[in-house]
Design an enzyme around this catalytic site. Structure first.
Site, PDB file in Angstrom:
ATOM      1  CB  ALA A   1      23.276  59.762  25.344  1.00  0.00           C
TER       2      ALA A   1
ATOM      3  N   GLY B   1      18.646  62.272  26.710  1.00  0.00           N
ATOM      4  CA  GLY B   1      19.606  63.290  27.141  1.00  0.00           C
ATOM      5  C   GLY B   1      19.304  64.650  26.527  1.00  0.00           C
TER       6      GLY B   1
ATOM      7  CD  GLU C   1      18.440  62.732  31.141  1.00  0.00           C
ATOM      8  OE1 GLU C   1      19.357  62.453  30.331  1.00  0.00           O
ATOM      9  OE2 GLU C   1      18.111  62.001  32.086  1.00  0.00           O
TER      10      GLU C   1
HETATM   11  N1  CO8 Z   1      21.977  58.137  19.157  1.00  0.00           N
HETATM   12  C1  CO8 Z   1      22.622  57.894  18.006  1.00  0.00           C
HETATM   13  N2  CO8 Z   1      22.040  58.051  16.783  1.00  0.00           N
HETATM   14  C2  CO8 Z   1      20.768  58.481  16.747  1.00  0.00           C
HETATM   15  C3  CO8 Z   1      20.037  58.766  17.923  1.00  0.00           C
HETATM   16  C4  CO8 Z   1      20.703  58.586  19.173  1.00  0.00           C
HETATM   17  N3  CO8 Z   1      20.121  58.866  20.349  1.00  0.00           N
HETATM   18  N4  CO8 Z   1      18.794  59.155  17.561  1.00  0.00           N
HETATM   19  C5  CO8 Z   1      18.761  59.134  16.227  1.00  0.00           C
HETATM   20  N5  CO8 Z   1      19.941  58.732  15.725  1.00  0.00           N
HETATM   21  C6  CO8 Z   1      20.334  58.570  14.306  1.00  0.00           C
HETATM   22  C7  CO8 Z   1      19.687  57.339  13.698  1.00  0.00           C
HETATM   23  O1  CO8 Z   1      20.434  56.187  13.995  1.00  0.00           O
HETATM   24  C8  CO8 Z   1      19.715  57.722  12.241  1.00  0.00           C
HETATM   25  O2  CO8 Z   1      21.029  57.542  11.744  1.00  0.00           O
HETATM   26  P1  CO8 Z   1      21.285  56.733  10.362  1.00  0.00           P
HETATM   27  O3  CO8 Z   1      20.581  57.555   9.322  1.00  0.00           O
HETATM   28  O4  CO8 Z   1      22.761  56.711  10.236  1.00  0.00           O
HETATM   29  O5  CO8 Z   1      20.644  55.406  10.547  1.00  0.00           O
HETATM   30  C9  CO8 Z   1      19.441  59.214  12.250  1.00  0.00           C
HETATM   31  O6  CO8 Z   1      19.809  59.648  13.549  1.00  0.00           O
HETATM   32  C10 CO8 Z   1      17.998  59.576  12.019  1.00  0.00           C
HETATM   33  O7  CO8 Z   1      17.216  58.894  12.971  1.00  0.00           O
HETATM   34  P2  CO8 Z   1      15.887  58.072  12.592  1.00  0.00           P
HETATM   35  O8  CO8 Z   1      15.997  57.535  11.193  1.00  0.00           O
HETATM   36  O9  CO8 Z   1      15.623  57.095  13.672  1.00  0.00           O
HETATM   37  O10 CO8 Z   1      14.809  59.270  12.607  1.00  0.00           O
HETATM   38  P3  CO8 Z   1      13.241  59.138  12.819  1.00  0.00           P
HETATM   39  O11 CO8 Z   1      12.697  60.497  12.519  1.00  0.00           O
HETATM   40  O12 CO8 Z   1      12.696  57.978  12.052  1.00  0.00           O
HETATM   41  O13 CO8 Z   1      13.015  58.804  14.364  1.00  0.00           O
HETATM   42  C11 CO8 Z   1      13.391  59.109  16.742  1.00  0.00           C
HETATM   43  C12 CO8 Z   1      13.264  59.786  15.372  1.00  0.00           C
HETATM   44  C13 CO8 Z   1      12.020  58.534  17.143  1.00  0.00           C
HETATM   45  C14 CO8 Z   1      13.799  60.192  17.734  1.00  0.00           C
HETATM   46  C15 CO8 Z   1      14.436  57.983  16.689  1.00  0.00           C
HETATM   47  O14 CO8 Z   1      15.584  58.465  16.056  1.00  0.00           O
HETATM   48  C16 CO8 Z   1      14.829  57.449  18.033  1.00  0.00           C
HETATM   49  O15 CO8 Z   1      14.071  56.712  18.657  1.00  0.00           O
HETATM   50  N6  CO8 Z   1      16.061  57.808  18.483  1.00  0.00           N
HETATM   51  C17 CO8 Z   1      16.579  57.345  19.749  1.00  0.00           C
HETATM   52  C18 CO8 Z   1      16.006  58.176  20.875  1.00  0.00           C
HETATM   53  C19 CO8 Z   1      16.496  57.656  22.198  1.00  0.00           C
HETATM   54  O16 CO8 Z   1      16.317  56.504  22.535  1.00  0.00           O
HETATM   55  N7  CO8 Z   1      17.112  58.544  22.985  1.00  0.00           N
HETATM   56  C20 CO8 Z   1      17.644  58.191  24.290  1.00  0.00           C
HETATM   57  C21 CO8 Z   1      19.075  57.852  24.155  1.00  0.00           C
HETATM   58  S1  CO8 Z   1      19.784  57.310  25.694  1.00  0.00           S
HETATM   59  C22 CO8 Z   1      20.028  58.759  26.526  1.00  0.00           C
HETATM   60  O17 CO8 Z   1      19.818  59.816  26.035  1.00  0.00           O
HETATM   61  C23 CO8 Z   1      20.567  58.610  27.927  1.00  0.00           C
HETATM   62  C24 CO8 Z   1      20.999  59.951  28.447  1.00  0.00           C
HETATM   63  C25 CO8 Z   1      21.993  59.790  29.555  1.00  0.00           C
HETATM   64  C26 CO8 Z   1      22.544  61.120  30.026  1.00  0.00           C
HETATM   65  C27 CO8 Z   1      23.482  61.794  29.081  1.00  0.00           C
HETATM   66  C28 CO8 Z   1      22.945  62.987  28.389  1.00  0.00           C
HETATM   67  C29 CO8 Z   1      23.876  63.751  27.530  1.00  0.00           C
END
Ligand code: CO8
Length: 250
Positions: free
Chosen positions: A59, A102, A105
């Site tokens: 998400a 998500g 999921e």
């Molecule tokens: N949301 C928003 N932006 C994101 C997300 C995310 N989940 N993941 C990555 N991005 C963005 C980053 O902010 C970054 O943007 P910017 O360049 O503007 O700063 C860009 O994508 C690239 O990301 P990274 O630089 O972090 O890339 P890396 O290769 O260094 O890292 C990771 C990859 C490890 C996957 C890292 O991006 C990360 O930890 N992301 C978050 C993952 C996460 O926590 N996901 C769970 C989110 S909560 C959730 O999904 C609840 C679901 C509820 C049900 C609904 C489903 C639809």
């Protein structure tokens, strides 16, 4: 549609398209996916994959953080899950990279999961101080069992495609460059079967996750009788006896 690319055809393709945000699922993408599935109702199967280096990182945290509890409850992601639940044709998730939160999921809401070797899967919500909210504790546990699910959900660490395969969380692992080709091959193989029998089979397998065994067996028997009496069922059995290829009506 801004956030997904849709390819129509016998095998439909939905490509999540926010590559600079690792295909994080925002509300716009939720509704784009709903529209995409509606546009692909006539396809025999659908493949869903990600553009760029991720399937989906989950998400959109930024958007989700700004939503009130009332908004999340009323306008959340339910339209997507409802649409996928009601989609009668098989859906294959083709995981091309990070598949987290998500994103996993979403993959688990599909019917088969093919992972590129470099894909990484997990439920990292715990690192944000939250927990999965769309099947990450339920579908995952029913698939990999309590003890592995606990580790994935409580540590938030991502696992490799091969680890996921060994747990039964993905159908198949393929070299990165073969991901779409293999997913297409599987979709085409299924598309050559009776469309009606495929729908009945999908529905019955999914019931196994929803019901106790006896209810599931009753449901399966019902769908079996239906296929037995269907035009394609009669044609398939007749073709076998006559030693020829079946000519499916659906
Ligand atoms: N949301 C928003 N932006 C994101 C997300 C995310 N989940 N993941 C990555 N991005 C963005 C980053 O902010 C970054 O943007 P910017 O360049 O503007 O700063 C860009 O994508 C690239 O990301 P990274 O630089 O972090 O890339 P890396 O290769 O260094 O890292 C990771 C990859 C490890 C996957 C890292 O991006 C990360 O930890 N992301 C978050 C993952 C996460 O926590 N996901 C769970 C989110 S909560 C959730 O999904 C609840 C679901 C509820 C049900 C609904 C489903 C639809």
């Amino acid at each position: 549609m801004n956030t997904v690319i849709v390819e129509k055809g016998e095998i439909g393709v939905i490509k999540l398209n926010r590559p600079d945000k690792l295909n994080a699922i925002n509300m716009e993408m939720v509704y784009d996916m709903v529209n995409a599935f509606n546009e692909l109702k006539a396809s025999k199967a659908v493949i869903i994959t990600g553009n760029g280096k991720a399937f989906s990182a989950g998400a959109d945290v930024k958007e989700m953080m700004e939503m009130s509890i009332e908004q999340v409850t009323r306008e959340g992601h339910m339209p997507l899950w409802d649409t996928m639940r009601g989609f009668r044709k098989p859906i294959i998730a083709a995981l091309n990279g990070v598949t987290a939160g998500g994103g996993l999921e979403l993959a688990m809401a599909c019917d088969m999961i093919i992972a590129a070797e470099s894909a990484r899967l997990g439920q990292p919500e715990i690192n944000l101080g939250i927990i999965p909210g769309a099947g990450g504790t339920q579908r995952l546990t029913r698939t990999v069992g309590k003890y592995r699910s606990m580790e994935i959900v409580l540590t938030g660490k991502l696992i490799t495609a091969w680890e996921a395969y060994r747990m039964g969380l993905v159908t198949k692992v393929v070299p990165d460059e073969a991901l779409m080709q293999e997913s297409m091959r599987l979709a085409r193989e299924i598309s050559q079967r009776s469309g009606f029998a495929v729908e009945m089979g999908k529905e019955a397998v999914n019931k196994a996750l929803d019901t106790l065994l006896q209810q599931g067996l009753d449901f399966e028997r019902r769908n079996f009788y239906v296929t037995l009496l269907s035009e394609d069922g009669k044609e398939g059995m007749r073709a076998f006896i006559e030693k020829r290829k079946p000519n499916w009506k659906t």
